[in-house]
Write an enzyme that holds these catalytic residues in place. Structure first.
Site, PDB file in Angstrom:
ATOM      1  N   SER A   1       0.813  -1.219   0.000  1.00 52.91           N
ATOM      2  CA  SER A   1       0.000   0.000   0.000  1.00 52.91           C
ATOM      3  C   SER A   1       0.843   1.264   0.000  1.00 52.91           C
ATOM      4  CB  SER A   1      -0.874  -0.011   1.257  1.00 52.91           C
ATOM      5  OG  SER A   1      -1.409   1.260   1.494  1.00 52.91           O
TER       6      SER A   1
ATOM      7  N   GLU B   1       0.184   3.624   1.714  1.00 51.99           N
ATOM      8  CA  GLU B   1       0.218   4.032   3.120  1.00 51.99           C
ATOM      9  C   GLU B   1       1.609   3.770   3.727  1.00 51.99           C
ATOM     10  OE1 GLU B   1      -2.272   5.523   4.748  1.00 51.99           O
ATOM     11  OE2 GLU B   1      -1.570   5.352   6.818  1.00 51.99           O
TER      12      GLU B   1
ATOM     13  N   TYR C   1      -1.440   0.101  10.688  1.00 55.24           N
ATOM     14  CA  TYR C   1      -1.762  -0.536   9.399  1.00 55.24           C
ATOM     15  C   TYR C   1      -0.571  -0.424   8.444  1.00 55.24           C
ATOM     16  CZ  TYR C   1      -3.660  -0.861   4.656  1.00 55.24           C
ATOM     17  OH  TYR C   1      -3.862  -1.175   3.330  1.00 55.24           O
TER      18      TYR C   1
ATOM     19  N   PRO D   1      -4.633   9.970  15.050  1.00 61.70           N
ATOM     20  CA  PRO D   1      -3.501  10.349  15.901  1.00 61.70           C
ATOM     21  C   PRO D   1      -2.283  10.776  15.084  1.00 61.70           C
ATOM     22  CG  PRO D   1      -4.402   8.232  16.577  1.00 61.70           C
ATOM     23  CD  PRO D   1      -5.088   8.592  15.302  1.00 61.70           C
TER      24      PRO D   1
HETATM   25  P1  NAP Z   1     -11.523  -4.300   1.984  1.00 62.35           P
HETATM   26  O1  NAP Z   1     -12.662  -3.959   1.097  1.00 62.35           O
HETATM   27  O2  NAP Z   1     -11.471  -3.747   3.354  1.00 62.35           O
HETATM   28  O3  NAP Z   1     -11.483  -5.915   2.076  1.00 62.35           O
HETATM   29  C1  NAP Z   1     -10.697  -6.558   3.039  1.00 62.35           C
HETATM   30  C2  NAP Z   1     -10.927  -8.051   2.931  1.00 62.35           C
HETATM   31  O4  NAP Z   1     -10.111  -8.707   3.918  1.00 62.35           O
HETATM   32  C3  NAP Z   1     -12.372  -8.494   3.211  1.00 62.35           C
HETATM   33  O5  NAP Z   1     -12.676  -9.557   2.360  1.00 62.35           O
HETATM   34  C4  NAP Z   1     -12.295  -8.986   4.644  1.00 62.35           C
HETATM   35  O6  NAP Z   1     -13.276  -9.945   4.972  1.00 62.35           O
HETATM   36  C5  NAP Z   1     -10.926  -9.645   4.615  1.00 62.35           C
HETATM   37  N1  NAP Z   1     -10.362  -9.873   5.947  1.00 62.35           N
HETATM   38  C6  NAP Z   1     -10.163  -8.969   6.933  1.00 62.35           C
HETATM   39  N2  NAP Z   1      -9.612  -9.569   7.993  1.00 62.35           N
HETATM   40  C7  NAP Z   1      -9.468 -10.878   7.685  1.00 62.35           C
HETATM   41  C8  NAP Z   1      -8.972 -12.010   8.364  1.00 62.35           C
HETATM   42  N3  NAP Z   1      -8.533 -11.934   9.620  1.00 62.35           N
HETATM   43  N4  NAP Z   1      -8.959 -13.192   7.723  1.00 62.35           N
HETATM   44  C9  NAP Z   1      -9.442 -13.309   6.472  1.00 62.35           C
HETATM   45  N5  NAP Z   1      -9.943 -12.270   5.780  1.00 62.35           N
HETATM   46  C10 NAP Z   1      -9.956 -11.078   6.380  1.00 62.35           C
HETATM   47  O7  NAP Z   1     -10.137  -3.947   1.275  1.00 62.35           O
HETATM   48  P2  NAP Z   1      -9.841  -3.596  -0.261  1.00 62.35           P
HETATM   49  O8  NAP Z   1     -10.049  -2.140  -0.465  1.00 62.35           O
HETATM   50  O9  NAP Z   1     -10.514  -4.581  -1.136  1.00 62.35           O
HETATM   51  O10 NAP Z   1      -8.258  -3.809  -0.296  1.00 62.35           O
HETATM   52  C11 NAP Z   1      -7.706  -5.094  -0.604  1.00 62.35           C
HETATM   53  C12 NAP Z   1      -6.290  -5.155  -0.051  1.00 62.35           C
HETATM   54  O11 NAP Z   1      -5.504  -4.135  -0.661  1.00 62.35           O
HETATM   55  C13 NAP Z   1      -6.171  -4.916   1.461  1.00 62.35           C
HETATM   56  O12 NAP Z   1      -5.107  -5.716   1.933  1.00 62.35           O
HETATM   57  C14 NAP Z   1      -5.812  -3.459   1.578  1.00 62.35           C
HETATM   58  O13 NAP Z   1      -5.111  -3.239   2.777  1.00 62.35           O
HETATM   59  C15 NAP Z   1      -4.937  -3.292   0.347  1.00 62.35           C
HETATM   60  N6  NAP Z   1      -4.897  -1.948  -0.251  1.00 62.35           N
HETATM   61  C16 NAP Z   1      -6.058  -1.319  -0.553  1.00 62.35           C
HETATM   62  C17 NAP Z   1      -6.025  -0.067  -1.171  1.00 62.35           C
HETATM   63  C18 NAP Z   1      -7.294   0.650  -1.551  1.00 62.35           C
HETATM   64  O14 NAP Z   1      -7.201   1.860  -1.836  1.00 62.35           O
HETATM   65  N7  NAP Z   1      -8.434  -0.014  -1.610  1.00 62.35           N
HETATM   66  C19 NAP Z   1      -4.781   0.516  -1.481  1.00 62.35           C
HETATM   67  C20 NAP Z   1      -3.624  -0.179  -1.166  1.00 62.35           C
HETATM   68  C21 NAP Z   1      -3.689  -1.435  -0.566  1.00 62.35           C
HETATM   69  P3  NAP Z   1     -14.728  -9.505   5.537  1.00 62.35           P
HETATM   70  O15 NAP Z   1     -15.536  -9.135   4.319  1.00 62.35           O
HETATM   71  O16 NAP Z   1     -15.183 -10.728   6.219  1.00 62.35           O
HETATM   72  O17 NAP Z   1     -14.513  -8.323   6.442  1.00 62.35           O
HETATM   73  O1  G4F Z   2     -10.524   7.011   2.787  1.00 63.52           O
HETATM   74  P1  G4F Z   2      -9.523   6.879   3.855  1.00 63.52           P
HETATM   75  O2  G4F Z   2      -9.960   6.271   5.129  1.00 63.52           O
HETATM   76  O3  G4F Z   2      -8.295   6.087   3.216  1.00 63.52           O
HETATM   77  P2  G4F Z   2      -6.745   5.994   3.613  1.00 63.52           P
HETATM   78  O4  G4F Z   2      -6.513   6.301   5.029  1.00 63.52           O
HETATM   79  O5  G4F Z   2      -5.973   6.785   2.603  1.00 63.52           O
HETATM   80  O6  G4F Z   2      -6.473   4.440   3.413  1.00 63.52           O
HETATM   81  C1  G4F Z   2      -6.903   3.761   2.235  1.00 63.52           C
HETATM   82  O7  G4F Z   2      -5.897   3.857   1.259  1.00 63.52           O
HETATM   83  C2  G4F Z   2      -4.671   3.190   1.588  1.00 63.52           C
HETATM   84  C3  G4F Z   2      -3.718   3.398   0.411  1.00 63.52           C
HETATM   85  O8  G4F Z   2      -2.939   4.546   0.619  1.00 63.52           O
HETATM   86  C4  G4F Z   2      -4.982   1.720   1.797  1.00 63.52           C
HETATM   87  F1  G4F Z   2      -3.830   1.049   2.043  1.00 63.52           F
HETATM   88  C5  G4F Z   2      -5.945   1.569   2.954  1.00 63.52           C
HETATM   89  O9  G4F Z   2      -6.267   0.191   3.120  1.00 63.52           O
HETATM   90  C6  G4F Z   2      -7.214   2.322   2.613  1.00 63.52           C
HETATM   91  O10 G4F Z   2      -7.823   1.688   1.524  1.00 63.52           O
HETATM   92  O11 G4F Z   2      -8.906   8.319   4.207  1.00 63.52           O
HETATM   93  C7  G4F Z   2      -8.356   9.132   3.200  1.00 63.52           C
HETATM   94  C8  G4F Z   2      -8.083  10.513   3.801  1.00 63.52           C
HETATM   95  C9  G4F Z   2      -7.320  10.454   5.126  1.00 63.52           C
HETATM   96  O12 G4F Z   2      -6.326  11.440   5.112  1.00 63.52           O
HETATM   97  C10 G4F Z   2      -8.374  10.804   6.175  1.00 63.52           C
HETATM   98  O13 G4F Z   2      -7.862  11.466   7.329  1.00 63.52           O
HETATM   99  O14 G4F Z   2      -9.332  11.129   4.090  1.00 63.52           O
HETATM  100  C11 G4F Z   2      -9.258  11.733   5.360  1.00 63.52           C
HETATM  101  N1  G4F Z   2     -10.617  11.878   5.888  1.00 63.52           N
HETATM  102  C12 G4F Z   2     -11.240  13.051   6.140  1.00 63.52           C
HETATM  103  N2  G4F Z   2     -12.453  12.829   6.648  1.00 63.52           N
HETATM  104  C13 G4F Z   2     -11.442  10.877   6.235  1.00 63.52           C
HETATM  105  C14 G4F Z   2     -12.604  11.489   6.727  1.00 63.52           C
HETATM  106  N3  G4F Z   2     -11.311   9.529   6.172  1.00 63.52           N
HETATM  107  C15 G4F Z   2     -12.358   8.765   6.590  1.00 63.52           C
HETATM  108  N4  G4F Z   2     -12.258   7.418   6.503  1.00 63.52           N
HETATM  109  N5  G4F Z   2     -13.506   9.325   7.099  1.00 63.52           N
HETATM  110  C16 G4F Z   2     -13.684  10.666   7.189  1.00 63.52           C
HETATM  111  O15 G4F Z   2     -14.716  11.162   7.623  1.00 63.52           O
END
Ligand code: NAP
Ligand code: G4F
Length: 343
Positions: free
Chosen positions: A128, A130, A152, A282
């Site tokens: 990620s 992140e 994370y 935080p």
């Molecule tokens: P998501 O929608 O939050 O999906 C997370 C998945 O992980 C869900 O299927 C969840 O199952 C499963 N899971 C959570 N804890 C588990 C456990 N203990 N054992 C087995 N399965 C578990 O995430 P996503 O957006 O599809 O992202 C996919 C991956 O890419 C994640 O690893 C995320 O950290 C990474 N990533 C995402 C982004 C992004 O922008 N979306 C960017 C960079 C990296 P349940 O449905 O049962 O909760």
């Molecule tokens: O949508 P967010 O919660 O995504 P964030 O923290 O960027 O993380 C996502 O992207 C990562 C890749 O860089 C993944 F690895 C991770 O699993 C996840 O998919 O927050 C985006 C931004 C943050 O700066 C947060 O502080 O939006 C800001 N924000 C402002 N108001 C908020 C809010 N975020 C959330 N969730 N909720 C709010 O009300």
């Protein structure tokens, strides 16, 4: 071809499953038992493909190492995509140990199984942006330094590094996809983009009055999730296992996302958006901008949807969802307020 996907019920898992089924894969997915049904993103695929065994779900959890190892041995897949994670950054501050356990134990359990496997099973780790920590305004690529700001992010750095270590030490085909934020109508409703698009839909339908957000100045490189799962698959087809950044190369603030979303329905965002400290973290990742030139050149990957296109896809989807909610509301089946606790 056979693939095993952890995180199949998540946003990326659902799009990747569709992509692999379209490519004639047999897809296996890890399903966590939960007290309510958690397969809504893949229900259509389950209906269409389980009868012919093209899609098979197995109860497991990344924390249950023996079950993961047994599954890998019995399925004997060609490719494993490790997408499962407690993926909410804000929640990772509240549940740091659990987030770290899932983020680290899953990858090393799978890599250990692959180290001992006779078959050269390919492994994709969901790394990620992140991990970079977003402390400067530089454009980030595969060589940029990691400086995670959350439990994370730190757990993702471990999984990323251990994948490289197994690749170098044991010749495991381990790929790290360093993906910048990617969104869609399947995005979880507590991530900021979906929280905004859902609120715009509901405000338009007259069933929500205000939207409360946290830090409006944070900047993200937001792309479309369908494009990114295509990138995951391309990485796994590359001759050598390597690390790859996927990003659009454009960064926008949370405020700009909100403005674009409200503009789409001809509303002034300032009439609806409030801010509250309860949504601040935080520690914050302030600015993320990705440089995906390596993937563009070597994988021929490029995003097909730009920022405005993404906002439009999400807002239009949530306008339709809100219309359905409105119909249910008229039958008193749902509550008129919608605000998720704290995140
Ligand atoms: P998501 O929608 O939050 O999906 C997370 C998945 O992980 C869900 O299927 C969840 O199952 C499963 N899971 C959570 N804890 C588990 C456990 N203990 N054992 C087995 N399965 C578990 O995430 P996503 O957006 O599809 O992202 C996919 C991956 O890419 C994640 O690893 C995320 O950290 C990474 N990533 C995402 C982004 C992004 O922008 N979306 C960017 C960079 C990296 P349940 O449905 O049962 O909760
Ligand atoms: O949508 P967010 O919660 O995504 P964030 O923290 O960027 O993380 C996502 O992207 C990562 C890749 O860089 C993944 F690895 C991770 O699993 C996840 O998919 O927050 C985006 C931004 C943050 O700066 C947060 O502080 O939006 C800001 N924000 C402002 N108001 C908020 C809010 N975020 C959330 N969730 N909720 C709010 O009300």
């Amino acid at each position: 071809m056979k693939a095993l996907i952890t995180g199949i019920t998540g946003q990326d898992g659902a799009y990747l499953t569709q992509l692999l089924l379209d490519k004639d894969y047999e897809v296996h997915g890890l399903l966590r038992r939960s007290s309510s049904i958690n397969t809504s993103r893949i229900d259509d695929l389950i209906s269409e493909y389980t009868a012919e065994n093209r899609l098979q779900l197995h109860y497991s959890d990344l924390l249950d190492s023996s079950s993961i190892t047994n599954l890998i041995n019995s399925i004997n897949p060609d490719e494993i995509y490790n997408l499962a994670a407690q993926s909410h950054v804000s929640v990772s501050f509240e549940n740091p140990i659990y987030t770290t356990q899932v983020g680290t134990l899953g990858s090393i359990t799978i890599l250990e199984a692959l180290k001992h496997s006779d078959k050269k099973i390919k492994f994709y780790q969901a790394s990620s942006s992140e991990m970079f920590g977003g402390g400067s305004k530089e454009s980030l690529n595969e060589s940029s330094a990691f400086n995670p700001k959350s439990p994370y992010g730190a757990s993702k750095v471990f999984a990323h590094d251990i994948t490289k270590i197994y690749r170098d030490s044991y010749d495991v085909f381990g790929v790290n996809g360093i993906l910048f934020n990617h969104e869609s109508p399947l995005r979880g409703e507590t991530f900021v983009t979906r929280k905004i698009s859902k609120a715009v839909g509901r405000i338009t339908a007259g069933i929500q009055e205000k939207l409360t957000l946290g830090n409006l100045d944070a900047s993200r490189d937001w792309g479309y999730a369908k494009d990114y799962v295509q990138g995951m698959w391309l990485m796994m087809q590359h001759e050598n296992p390597e690390d790859w950044v996927l990003a659009t190369g454009v960064t926008k603030t949370v405020r700009e996302f909100a403005i674009e979303a409200f503009n789409h329905v001809n509303l002034n965002w300032e009439d609806f958006v409030l801010t509250s400290e309860k949504y601040l973290r935080p520690n914050e990742v302030h600015y993320l901008l990705g440089d995906s030139s390596k993937a563009r050149k070597e994988l021929k990957w490029k995003p097909s949807v730009d920022f405005s296109g993404l906002v439009k896809i999400m807002v239009e989807y949530d306008i339709n969802e809100a219309k359905k909610d409105l119909a249910l509301l008229k039958d008193n089946l749902i509550s008129p307020t919608w605000e998720y606790p704290k995140i």
